[in-house]
Motif scaffolding. Structure first.
Motif, PDB file in Angstrom:
ATOM      1  N   UNK A 237       0.804  -1.219   0.000  1.00  0.00           N
ATOM      2  CA  UNK A 237       0.000   0.000   0.000  1.00  0.00           C
ATOM      3  C   UNK A 237       0.842   1.276   0.000  1.00  0.00           C
ATOM      4  N   UNK A 238       2.124   1.158   0.339  1.00  0.00           N
ATOM      5  CA  UNK A 238       3.007   2.319   0.224  1.00  0.00           C
ATOM      6  C   UNK A 238       3.145   2.681  -1.260  1.00  0.00           C
ATOM      7  N   UNK A 239       3.417   1.677  -2.087  1.00  0.00           N
ATOM      8  CA  UNK A 239       3.528   1.936  -3.521  1.00  0.00           C
ATOM      9  C   UNK A 239       2.196   2.426  -4.094  1.00  0.00           C
ATOM     10  N   UNK A 240       1.122   1.808  -3.675  1.00  0.00           N
ATOM     11  CA  UNK A 240      -0.196   2.181  -4.195  1.00  0.00           C
ATOM     12  C   UNK A 240      -0.574   3.613  -3.811  1.00  0.00           C
ATOM     13  N   UNK A 241      -0.285   3.982  -2.576  1.00  0.00           N
ATOM     14  CA  UNK A 241      -0.625   5.332  -2.102  1.00  0.00           C
ATOM     15  C   UNK A 241       0.164   6.396  -2.853  1.00  0.00           C
ATOM     16  N   UNK A 242       1.451   6.121  -3.063  1.00  0.00           N
ATOM     17  CA  UNK A 242       2.283   7.093  -3.761  1.00  0.00           C
ATOM     18  C   UNK A 242       1.858   7.227  -5.216  1.00  0.00           C
ATOM     19  N   UNK A 243       1.405   6.133  -5.791  1.00  0.00           N
ATOM     20  CA  UNK A 243       0.900   6.190  -7.166  1.00  0.00           C
ATOM     21  C   UNK A 243      -0.338   7.092  -7.217  1.00  0.00           C
ATOM     22  N   UNK A 244      -1.259   6.855  -6.306  1.00  0.00           N
ATOM     23  CA  UNK A 244      -2.495   7.652  -6.284  1.00  0.00           C
ATOM     24  C   UNK A 244      -2.209   9.131  -6.038  1.00  0.00           C
ATOM     25  N   UNK A 245      -1.192   9.393  -5.222  1.00  0.00           N
ATOM     26  CA  UNK A 245      -0.864  10.792  -4.906  1.00  0.00           C
ATOM     27  C   UNK A 245       0.005  11.432  -5.984  1.00  0.00           C
ATOM     28  N   UNK A 246       0.516  10.625  -6.905  1.00  0.00           N
ATOM     29  CA  UNK A 246       1.360  11.168  -7.975  1.00  0.00           C
ATOM     30  C   UNK A 246       2.726  11.623  -7.494  1.00  0.00           C
ATOM     31  N   UNK A 247       3.243  10.921  -6.479  1.00  0.00           N
ATOM     32  CA  UNK A 247       4.526  11.305  -5.884  1.00  0.00           C
ATOM     33  C   UNK A 247       5.576  10.234  -6.140  1.00  0.00           C
ATOM     34  N   UNK A 248       6.743  10.638  -6.587  1.00  0.00           N
ATOM     35  CA  UNK A 248       7.845   9.717  -6.836  1.00  0.00           C
ATOM     36  C   UNK A 248       8.352   9.169  -5.500  1.00  0.00           C
ATOM     37  N   UNK A 249       8.461   7.837  -5.391  1.00  0.00           N
ATOM     38  CA  UNK A 249       8.821   7.213  -4.098  1.00  0.00           C
ATOM     39  C   UNK A 249      10.178   7.616  -3.569  1.00  0.00           C
ATOM     40  N   UNK A 250      11.046   8.075  -4.456  1.00  0.00           N
ATOM     41  CA  UNK A 250      12.415   8.420  -4.050  1.00  0.00           C
ATOM     42  C   UNK A 250      12.545   9.855  -3.536  1.00  0.00           C
ATOM     43  N   UNK A 251      11.501  10.635  -3.628  1.00  0.00           N
ATOM     44  CA  UNK A 251      11.559  12.021  -3.168  1.00  0.00           C
ATOM     45  C   UNK A 251      11.946  12.086  -1.691  1.00  0.00           C
ATOM     46  N   UNK A 252      12.949  12.907  -1.360  1.00  0.00           N
ATOM     47  CA  UNK A 252      13.277  13.070   0.068  1.00  0.00           C
ATOM     48  C   UNK A 252      12.039  13.576   0.823  1.00  0.00           C
ATOM     49  N   UNK A 253      11.759  12.933   1.946  1.00  0.00           N
ATOM     50  CA  UNK A 253      10.514  13.215   2.657  1.00  0.00           C
ATOM     51  C   UNK A 253      10.343  14.689   3.004  1.00  0.00           C
ATOM     52  N   UNK A 254      11.416  15.321   3.445  1.00  0.00           N
ATOM     53  CA  UNK A 254      11.288  16.714   3.892  1.00  0.00           C
ATOM     54  C   UNK A 254      11.109  17.707   2.748  1.00  0.00           C
ATOM     55  N   UNK A 255      11.204  17.219   1.514  1.00  0.00           N
ATOM     56  CA  UNK A 255      11.017  18.102   0.364  1.00  0.00           C
ATOM     57  C   UNK A 255       9.557  18.226  -0.052  1.00  0.00           C
ATOM     58  N   UNK A 256       8.706  17.396   0.524  1.00  0.00           N
ATOM     59  CA  UNK A 256       7.287  17.449   0.126  1.00  0.00           C
ATOM     60  C   UNK A 256       6.622  18.707   0.665  1.00  0.00           C
ATOM     61  N   UNK A 257       5.928  19.395  -0.214  1.00  0.00           N
ATOM     62  CA  UNK A 257       5.201  20.597   0.218  1.00  0.00           C
ATOM     63  C   UNK A 257       4.023  20.194   1.088  1.00  0.00           C
ATOM     64  N   UNK A 258       3.472  21.174   1.786  1.00  0.00           N
ATOM     65  CA  UNK A 258       2.304  20.898   2.623  1.00  0.00           C
ATOM     66  C   UNK A 258       1.146  20.367   1.769  1.00  0.00           C
ATOM     67  N   UNK A 259       1.013  20.933   0.578  1.00  0.00           N
ATOM     68  CA  UNK A 259      -0.080  20.512  -0.311  1.00  0.00           C
ATOM     69  C   UNK A 259       0.083  19.053  -0.732  1.00  0.00           C
ATOM     70  N   UNK A 260       1.335  18.677  -1.007  1.00  0.00           N
ATOM     71  CA  UNK A 260       1.565  17.289  -1.422  1.00  0.00           C
ATOM     72  C   UNK A 260       1.388  16.338  -0.248  1.00  0.00           C
ATOM     73  N   UNK A 261       1.705  16.806   0.953  1.00  0.00           N
ATOM     74  CA  UNK A 261       1.483  15.989   2.144  1.00  0.00           C
ATOM     75  C   UNK A 261      -0.008  15.742   2.333  1.00  0.00           C
ATOM     76  N   UNK A 262      -0.796  16.756   2.089  1.00  0.00           N
ATOM     77  CA  UNK A 262      -2.249  16.612   2.197  1.00  0.00           C
ATOM     78  C   UNK A 262      -2.747  15.584   1.185  1.00  0.00           C
ATOM     79  N   UNK A 263      -2.218  15.708  -0.016  1.00  0.00           N
ATOM     80  CA  UNK A 263      -2.582  14.774  -1.076  1.00  0.00           C
ATOM     81  C   UNK A 263      -2.195  13.339  -0.711  1.00  0.00           C
TER      82      UNK A 263
END
Length: 270
Positions: free
Chosen positions: A172-198
């Motif tokens: 479900x980690x892979x599935x969630x990131x797919x649904x959110x449109x986020x690359x799994x390798x992105x450093x966690x602290x680089x995610x914007x607040x909006x992307x975190x919400x997504x």
DNA sequence: AAATAATCCTGCGGGC
DNA sequence: TGCCCGCAGGATTATT
């Protein structure tokens, strides 16, 4: 492999026929699980009534009058209700007998657990440091954003860390990131607040969907005496290496992160 | 504090 | 047919 939805499905499936009933016998055929099962269970558990069956993360909490049985299905565990006298098969390690019915733990790989704890289970070392439940309001875009601020690790690894959020396993980690449109390798602290919400919303959606799917197959699952296994979901990314992305037809890519396989669409996930 | 690796165990599929 | 090998995977534990 039981992730949170499978554990919740199991909880909902077995709770109605067991709550309010008293244990009449405990059979331990193989107590060598992740931690040794208390061999005195057959002595002090009979006579106690199951008061409630709850879930915290992927742990099942069987609340009895004088304590709680903390169960975990590990990677290959399953719980089924069978007739008390039903012959056990290989890997059927433990029976909790409630009169004519028995709750049977099957766990080929024995990564699971069954621990007795007298006292508040939430204070148990295994449960006391867990992060928020993904389906509760204590987990949302804001709390996720806050907890990721200091994390350099890839976002896939971060959402699989139980300090950040519990219950998100490899699938479900892979599935969630797919649904959110986020690359799994992105450093966690680089995610914007909006992307975190997504992402928080995607995790809730994916897990809720899987629970619903599990629910629809509950009847088959719990009344079958064979091993039909868990309801097989249609995945968007997981285990679809080289197959066409369901959105853009780009081949799904597979990489390794933390000794685990990750699946994503290089076009839809940036 | 955070990141990384090792560990528990069995079933299954691929290659030969 | 059968053997060997690699892989799968949750989450704790030890190590850096």
């Amino acid at each position: 492999m039981p992730e949170l939805p499978e554990v919740e499905t199991t909880r909902r499936g077995i709770a109605p026929s067991l709550i309010g009933k008293a244990i009449t016998e405990v059979r331990i055929r193989n107590g060598k699980l992740r931690w040794p099962v208390d061999y005195q269970l057959p002595e002090f558990l009979p006579g106690q009534t199951l008061l409630a069956l709850e879930r915290r993360a992927k742990y099942l909490l069987f609340r009895f009058e004088h304590g709680v049985l903390i169960g975990h299905l590990g990677m290959s565990g399953s719980l089924r209700i069978v007739p008390q006298a039903h012959p056990p098969q290989t890997h059927d390690h433990i029976d909790l007998v409630f009169g004519e019915q028995a709750l049977r733990l099957r766990d080929p790989r024995r990564f699971g657990a069954m621990l007795w704890h007298s006292g508040d289970p939430m204070q148990h070392p295994l449960l006391s440091h867990l992060g928020p439940e993904p389906l509760q309001d204590t987990f949302n875009g804001d709390t996720l954003y806050q907890s990721l601020r200091t994390r350099q690790a890839a976002i896939k690894l971060a959402i699989m860390d139980a300090h950040i959020v519990v219950g998100v396993g490899n699938i479900y980690a892979s599935e969630s990131l797919f649904l959110a449109g986020i690359r799994p390798t992105t450093p966690a602290h680089r995610l914007s607040r909006a992307r975190c919400t997504r992402l928080a919303e995607a995790i809730k959606t994916i897990l809720s969907r899987a629970i619903e799917a599990g629910g629809s197959s509950l009847r088959d699952f719990f009344h079958a005496d064979g091993q039909s296994g868990y309801f097989q979901q249609q995945y968007a990314a997981y285990a679809r290496t080289g197959e066409a992305c369901r959105h853009c037809n780009t081949p799904i890519r597979q990489i390794q992160q933390g000794q685990r396989s990750t699946f994503y669409c290089p076009k839809c996930q940036r």
